[in-house]
Design an enzyme around this catalytic site. Sequence first.
Site, PDB file in Angstrom:
ATOM      1  N   GLU A  22       0.864  -1.190   0.000  1.00  0.00           N
ATOM      2  CA  GLU A  22       0.000   0.000   0.000  1.00  0.00           C
ATOM      3  C   GLU A  22       0.891   1.228   0.000  1.00  0.00           C
ATOM      4  OE1 GLU A  22      -1.750   0.468   4.173  1.00  0.00           O
ATOM      5  OE2 GLU A  22      -0.572  -1.356   4.335  1.00  0.00           O
ATOM      6  N   LYS A  82       2.766   4.562   1.133  1.00  0.00           N
ATOM      7  CA  LYS A  82       3.188   5.116   2.421  1.00  0.00           C
ATOM      8  C   LYS A  82       2.842   6.603   2.393  1.00  0.00           C
ATOM      9  CE  LYS A  82       7.078   5.207   5.617  1.00  0.00           C
ATOM     10  NZ  LYS A  82       7.003   6.594   6.034  1.00  0.00           N
ATOM     11  N   ASP A  98       2.560  10.414   3.344  1.00  0.00           N
ATOM     12  CA  ASP A  98       3.487  11.349   3.992  1.00  0.00           C
ATOM     13  C   ASP A  98       2.701  12.365   4.810  1.00  0.00           C
ATOM     14  OD1 ASP A  98       5.807  12.521   4.723  1.00  0.00           O
ATOM     15  OD2 ASP A  98       6.282  13.373   2.769  1.00  0.00           O
ATOM     16  N   TYR A 151      -4.906   2.501   8.502  1.00  0.00           N
ATOM     17  CA  TYR A 151      -4.130   1.373   7.988  1.00  0.00           C
ATOM     18  C   TYR A 151      -3.590   0.433   9.078  1.00  0.00           C
ATOM     19  CZ  TYR A 151      -0.408   4.748   8.979  1.00  0.00           C
ATOM     20  OH  TYR A 151       0.394   5.665   9.598  1.00  0.00           O
ATOM     21  N   LYS A 183      11.133   2.888   0.340  1.00  0.00           N
ATOM     22  CA  LYS A 183      11.078   4.335   0.100  1.00  0.00           C
ATOM     23  C   LYS A 183      11.386   4.685  -1.356  1.00  0.00           C
ATOM     24  CE  LYS A 183      10.843   6.801   3.599  1.00  0.00           C
ATOM     25  NZ  LYS A 183      11.726   6.975   4.719  1.00  0.00           N
ATOM     26  N   CYS A 230      39.770  21.984  17.783  1.00  0.00           N
ATOM     27  CA  CYS A 230      38.356  22.296  17.963  1.00  0.00           C
ATOM     28  C   CYS A 230      38.133  23.790  17.709  1.00  0.00           C
ATOM     29  CB  CYS A 230      37.924  21.937  19.383  1.00  0.00           C
ATOM     30  SG  CYS A 230      36.266  22.507  19.777  1.00  0.00           S
ATOM     31  N   CYS A 255      36.950  25.367  21.427  1.00  0.00           N
ATOM     32  CA  CYS A 255      37.811  25.469  22.621  1.00  0.00           C
ATOM     33  C   CYS A 255      39.295  25.397  22.282  1.00  0.00           C
ATOM     34  CB  CYS A 255      37.435  24.400  23.642  1.00  0.00           C
ATOM     35  SG  CYS A 255      37.954  22.743  23.170  1.00  0.00           S
ATOM     36  N   CYS A 263      36.976  16.476  19.274  1.00  0.00           N
ATOM     37  CA  CYS A 263      37.626  17.437  20.163  1.00  0.00           C
ATOM     38  C   CYS A 263      37.985  16.724  21.460  1.00  0.00           C
ATOM     39  CB  CYS A 263      36.659  18.586  20.441  1.00  0.00           C
ATOM     40  SG  CYS A 263      37.054  19.534  21.910  1.00  0.00           S
ATOM     41  N   CYS A 317      35.320  21.820  27.069  1.00  0.00           N
ATOM     42  CA  CYS A 317      34.868  22.400  25.801  1.00  0.00           C
ATOM     43  C   CYS A 317      33.443  22.933  25.944  1.00  0.00           C
ATOM     44  CB  CYS A 317      34.925  21.367  24.682  1.00  0.00           C
ATOM     45  SG  CYS A 317      34.271  22.008  23.129  1.00  0.00           S
TER      46      CYS A 317
END
Length: 708
Positions: free
Chosen positions: A130, A132, A134, A242, A330, A424, A427, A448, A454
């Site tokens: 069936e 799908k 959205d 469904y 999908k 990083c 930091c 990091c 940090c």
Amino acid sequence: MARKQAKLPPVSELSEREAAAELERLAAEIKHHDQLYYQSDAPEISDADYDELRRRNDAIEACFPKLARADSPSHRVGAPAAETFAKVRHRVPMLSLGNAFEDEEVAEFAARVRRFLSLKADDSLAITAEPKIDGLSISIRYQDGHFVEAATRGDGTEGENVTANVRTILEIPAELAGRKVPSVAEIRGEIYMSHADFAQLNTAQSKSGGKVFANPRNAAAGSLRQLDSAITASRPLRFFAYAWGEMSEMPADTQKGMVEAFANWGLPVNPLMRVCESADGMLAFYREIGERRASLGYDIDGVVYKVNRLDYQDRLGFVSRSPRWAIAHKFPAEQAVTVLRDIEIQVGRTGSLTPVAKLEPVTVGGVVVSNATLHNEDEIARKDIRIGDTVVVQRAGDVIPQIVRVLVEKRPAGAKSFVFPKVCPVCGSHAVREADESPGAGGVVRRCTGGLICPAQAKERLKHFVSRLAFDIEGLGEEKIELFFEEGLIRQPADIFTLEARDQASAAPLAERKGFGKKSVEKLFRAIEARRAIALNRFIFALGIRYVGETTAKDLARAFRTFEAFRSAAEAAARDGKDSEAYRDIDDIEGIGETVVDALVDFFSEPHNVAALDDLLQYVSPSPYERPAAVSSPVTGKTVVFTGKLERVGRSEAKAQAERLGAKVSGSVSSKTDYVIAGADAGSKLTNAQKLGVTILTEDEWLALIKG
Ligand code: IVH
């Protein structure tokens, strides 16, 4: 807290001026108490005192009808619109679906189902297919045929009560038709908006200066999540049924039959559903729907396949949060071309440096995209992505948009390869390359090493701590965390719970600041207060331990039940090492592997984490995990080990069945094992069991035992 009411003059003695003043006061006072009662669940006065206020208001209005105010409490009926939706616990969890993208994955799904059920080559296996839809999923409860409650999916366990809004949807019947309606029927399906209705709504919205929606899904979600159900009523929402949750009697024994029953009860069902007999049939349906997709009149993002026989569905059961008996196939993601303006490095909760593409905004599949993930430094190098490049971006469903490839012929002269930072950006700590074991991570990550120093990591940890599936503190979202962190008001989780006390002592209380207001600050403090008791799984998830996502947190909570038990097991594993019993015990929990146990060990070995946790525990008590409707069977609570080849059911099915009956299935035999079920050609586990004196059962003995 009952408040003493001052003695008031009898209504009959009031002058007109006094009466007007009283009505004004009463309107304000009743409104105040309504808010406390309905929106904060924190009334200040008793029901009797409240009724007294209302009675006095009505009495004055009866004597001075002309003075009745426009905002009089007597005009308001029932509960005023709440500022948030109440929560509803799903009696049967609302699950999600596993995904397939390629044809082979669909064939593998059918083959897996056959294997699990131990079907023979000539046994038929019917699978429904069936579209799908959205939209957003919803659970609607009917009692004796009457619509009584509707809830969103939420986290699958707990959703939002949107009963008043769903009631306004014309396609959803208030009463189910027909005589054979079960006394309890929880109908699940998708709320969506058609293309035509979406276009019309957006035209109207832009004319009236209202919100214009990016796509029909957002429009449907925005329309459903309205606090004023009159707004929902004015929006053209539709529904397809469904699936189902609690059902006191089953009207059919197949998926197809269930959906037909729904249609007979007057519920809208998708007309395109079909029963397929083979993987080829499923794929043919997928292609056909793909071709018709544009002319359906509503958005779909794939096809859903479900095993038709419900007895098979029961046997197949679930893995974590998705059924083994269904899968979503999908459609490929939509793509568009745009220019990469910059690459920004974001520092995550665990210190990972994630490159984010800053794009010239472009519409992909109906949504404007201006950011895309670049995954990691290797991905940038592999695709040779450079700032200024023209790139192809794609977006599939709710997934973060990605850059598929670079159109090299459009590269501006002089564009240089991107140099990934080795420190990083927040930091300045050294950032090291590591293997990344999280699913879909694609191998490496630069991390990091700043850890607790940090600020970016600390901030992200706090955002995670308050996020929807963790503490979910209303009014304390990402923006507020940013702000409070920058100002030093909240630096670690415990600070959240001392915020109110510190604010009261502060020379510049929040309520007096721009953008806050007394009410919103009050509300925030109450929301924080309400979280001093919290479900154990949410608490564990909130700690932000690596690899401990929502599902794993639930697995741990279910296994240990209390935070103390969880903590002492993790601390013992940290103390006694990989070969210890504590380590193995955690590793043996269904759904938990060594990666998680190692992460727990790391977390509890870090004194700063333990200190922050102890601080937090001064204010917060995680409540023991509530096991959903405890199963009771002859093997509940028993630890069992399967070994050798089973004849009646496949190994996976036997294992799933045992777990469903409340047994713990372990991979290795120890003195804690209650039963070893030995099939043909059992090896060392059987010998071990004999050595340890563990009860050994044949497959038939096991089946007899569980049948009770
Ligand atoms: S069945 C236990 N059927 O897809 C399985 N889901 O990715 C229950 N969805 O949360 C879901 N159309 O919101 C099913 N025909 C369909 C669907 C469908 C859309 C959504 C649903 C679910 C999500 C899972």
